[in-house]
Design a protein around this motif. Structure first.
Motif, short mmCIF file in Angstrom:
data_model
loop_
_atom_site.label_atom_id
_atom_site.label_comp_id
_atom_site.label_asym_id
_atom_site.label_seq_id
_atom_site.Cartn_x
_atom_site.Cartn_y
_atom_site.Cartn_z
N SER A 116 8.41 110.01 -4.04
CA SER A 116 8.96 108.89 -4.80
C SER A 116 10.16 109.37 -5.62
CB SER A 116 7.90 108.31 -5.73
OG SER A 116 7.61 109.23 -6.78
N ALA A 118 10.65 108.90 -8.75
CA ALA A 118 10.16 109.45 -10.02
C ALA A 118 9.76 110.91 -9.87
CB ALA A 118 8.99 108.62 -10.53
N ARG A 119 9.09 111.24 -8.75
CA ARG A 119 8.66 112.62 -8.53
C ARG A 119 9.87 113.52 -8.23
NH1 ARG A 119 4.77 111.15 -10.61
NH2 ARG A 119 5.77 112.50 -12.08
N ASP A 122 11.43 114.20 -11.52
CA ASP A 122 10.58 115.09 -12.32
C ASP A 122 10.71 116.53 -11.86
OD1 ASP A 122 8.66 115.23 -14.49
OD2 ASP A 122 7.20 115.80 -12.97
N GLU A 191 0.82 112.50 -17.24
CA GLU A 191 1.60 111.31 -17.58
C GLU A 191 0.69 110.14 -17.94
OE1 GLU A 191 4.24 110.46 -14.39
OE2 GLU A 191 5.54 112.19 -14.76
N VAL A 197 6.12 107.96 -17.22
CA VAL A 197 7.22 108.58 -16.48
C VAL A 197 8.33 109.10 -17.39
CG1 VAL A 197 6.84 107.33 -14.33
CG2 VAL A 197 8.27 106.30 -16.12
N LEU A 254 13.83 104.67 -12.21
CA LEU A 254 12.54 104.88 -12.87
C LEU A 254 11.90 103.54 -13.23
CD1 LEU A 254 12.72 107.83 -15.45
CD2 LEU A 254 11.49 107.72 -13.29
N GLU A 257 6.05 100.77 -13.47
CA GLU A 257 5.26 100.25 -12.35
C GLU A 257 4.37 99.06 -12.68
OE1 GLU A 257 5.87 101.15 -9.41
OE2 GLU A 257 7.06 102.94 -9.80
#
Length: 560
Positions: A116, A118-119, A122, A191, A197, A254, A257
């Motif tokens: 994703s 976001a990952r 990160d 998280e 996030v 980001l 969700e």
């Protein structure tokens, strides 16, 4: 046995019997998070395992208390409790003995199409912070020329997009050790206990971060006519913005969700020192965090959606005027400001939010007469002067539920302070008292949002009238003009560049006004007028011996 060792040693013995060594096969981070939550509940509620020696029982109780306290405090904005919880999560993950297949499914580092956004972000931020600490995000942005200007139907915005993150991830092609992969899985699980996030990003040296401030709230989708199935825009929980170098930047890649997660994070940001919960009867709240960040949070029905704003102040550390005031002619302006401050003048620094007022104020403190005792009044602690000048006589006050800013300013009378500073004057009561205190304090420095000298003087004049301190407008205007010496107006242009628009001397003629001494014109600083002899004489008297250079610098001043 250190850390959570006693807890794990005996609790794990019980779990082997209770769970018969079985656990679910992990497919997602959400499954791992639920597994960890279950482990924590068993630790909290399971009682002391049988068979423990007496000394170990006390250690067990102590470490369970430590874990419970860390879970409560890990959202306060400081690292100790946060790392304690992460340490516990990592131990549980190691005990679960994840298979290679599970690790690759949870964090497919080398299969970008399965990661994703976001990952990906990160992972990138983790590596940049590993190299540069809190400056990791800023260095990341500098390296990749972020943020970019994105043209939308309604204008041009600063934004870091999904395309940016995909491009950078493919270019950097991160390589991680097995330990780093496990740490990132641990952080992803954490998280759900921390700030979601934005957890790692909130710790970076940025100006601020906000969420829930764009897109449509859930009720639009529930009750909008035909909106739910057709609208392809943002939800409110998809909204995350950061402020860097005074620019507001949308992180369109980001999202929280869900509204539930946005609500959880908003509440968590307010938890330090237990100020209470947001409710229908208390729909907004201002609080600070353990690291000095300021939080404003709100909820429906006061606001159209759950939202928060975190203002950070560590991005202004160790700045000097030479680093802040740039361009042709900047050297003379910097020297003039040094003389104004060291000369004990009363200085107002104003401008729009994000224009650099607090940053400049903090940079100028080093030129205040070292013999002066500093007293600082703030809504929340943000200047942290004792961190910069630990050997100086400095005491800061802040607002509390029982002490407002005016009462905090009044406390100045009861101390041995010479110089009074105020992070921001935001109420008419504080403004009126600031004028009154100008008669007894040797020097004052403060910030305000006025965009011109006339508006600055007008605000304080009206404060005196509205609080009943004066009933005659002309007398109130004269009193305000007598209270101030210098007005520094900060500005930020549309590209985010900060500069000093003008420096003016406050004069008492015609009820008070401003004479521009320096002005920023076409990219350079120009001297427009000399300070008055009256102002120069005051500076010379305060500085004492060795003041010839100041006299020469200002050409002896002028008669006004």
């Amino acid at each position: 046995m250190d850390g959570n060792g006693v807890v794990h040693k005996y609790l794990n013995m019980n779990r082997r019997g209770k769970r018969k060594g079985k656990r679910p096969e992990f497919e997602t981070i959400a499954q791992v998070t639920e597994y960890i939550r279950t482990a924590i509940r068993e630790c909290m509620e399971g009682g002391i395992p049988s068979g423990l020696p007496a000394a170990e029982k006390e250690k067990y109780r102590l470490q369970v208390r430590q874990l419970r306290n860390a879970l409560r405090a890990c959202v306060y904005g400081a690292g100790g409790e946060k790392e304690y919880v992460k340490h516990y999560i990592l131990r549980e993950l190691l005990r679960a003995d994840l298979t290679t297949g599970e690790i690759e499914r949870l964090l497919p580092v080398y299969q970008p199409d399965r990661l994703s956004l976001a990952r990906k972000f990160d992972i990138l931020l983790f590596l940049w912070m590993k190299r540069y600490g809190k400056d990791g995000f800023l260095r990341f942005c500098e390296k990749w020329s972020l943020p970019g200007e994105v043209k939308r139907e309604d204008g041009v915005y600063f934004e870091i997009t999904a395309e940016d993150i995909n491009r950078i991830y493919d270019s950097e092609h991160p390589v991680l050790s097995s330990q780093e992969v496990m740490r990132l899985i641990c952080d992803a699980v954490y998280e759900g206990f921390g700030h979601g996030v934005i957890d790692r990003l909130r710790d970076c040296r940025i100006d601020g971060i906000s969420g829930g401030v764009s897109g449509l709230p859930e009720q639009f989708f529930r009750y909008g006519e035909g909106l739910g199935g057709e609208f392809d825009g943002q939800h409110a929980y998809d909204s995350i913005f950061v402020m860097i170098h005074g620019n507001t930047v949308r992180l369109s890649f980001l999202s929280f969700e869900s509204e539930q997660e946005l609500r959880r994070v908003t509440k968590a940001l307010l938890r330090y020192e237990a100020p209470g919960e947001l409710s229908h009867y208390r729909p907004y709240m201002v609080n600070d965090m353990k690291d000095g960040s300021r939080v404003f949070a709100c909820r429906p029905p006061f606001a159209e959606s759950w939202a928060f704003f975190v203002r950070k102040f560590d991005s202004t550390e160790e700045k000097r005027p030479e680093e802040l005031i740039l361009g042709e002619g900047a050297g003379e302006v910097i020297q003039a400001l040094k003389y104004f401050v060291s000369g004990g003048l009363h200085i107002a620094i104003t401008g729009a939010q994000g224009s650099g007022k607090t940053t400049l104020l903090k940079a100028l403190v080093r030129y205040i007469n070292p013999k002066y005792n500093l007293r600082i009044e703030e809504s929340v602690f943000e200047l942290w002067m004792r961190k910069e000048f630990p050997k100086r006589n400095i005491l800061s006050f802040r607002e509390t539920e029982s002490v407002n800013s005016a009462e905090g300013l009044d406390a100045f009378r009861k101390t041995d302070g010479n110089c009074l500073m105020m992070g921001e004057i935001g109420t008419i009561q504080a403004a009126a008292l600031m004028i009154e205190l100008s008669q007894v304090s040797e020097q004052q420095l403060f910030t305000h949002h006025a965009m011109t000298t006339d508006k600055l003087l007008g605000y304080f004049r009206n404060a005196l009238l509205r609080t009943g301190t004066y009933s005659d407008e002309h007398m109130a205007s004269e009193q305000v003009a007598e209270a101030f010496d210098i007005h520094v107006l900060c500005e930020k242009d549309l590209s985010g560049r900060r500069y000093i628009k003008s420096i003016s001397e406050i004069v008492t003629m015609d009820g008070g006004g401003g004479r521009i001494l320096y002005q920023y014109v076409n990219g350079r600083y120009e001297r427009r007028n000399l300070p008055s002899q009256k102002l120069l004489n005051r500076m010379l008297e305060r500085i004492g011996e060795g003041n010839e250079e100041i006299h020469d610098f200002f050409d002896g001043g002028v008669e006004v």
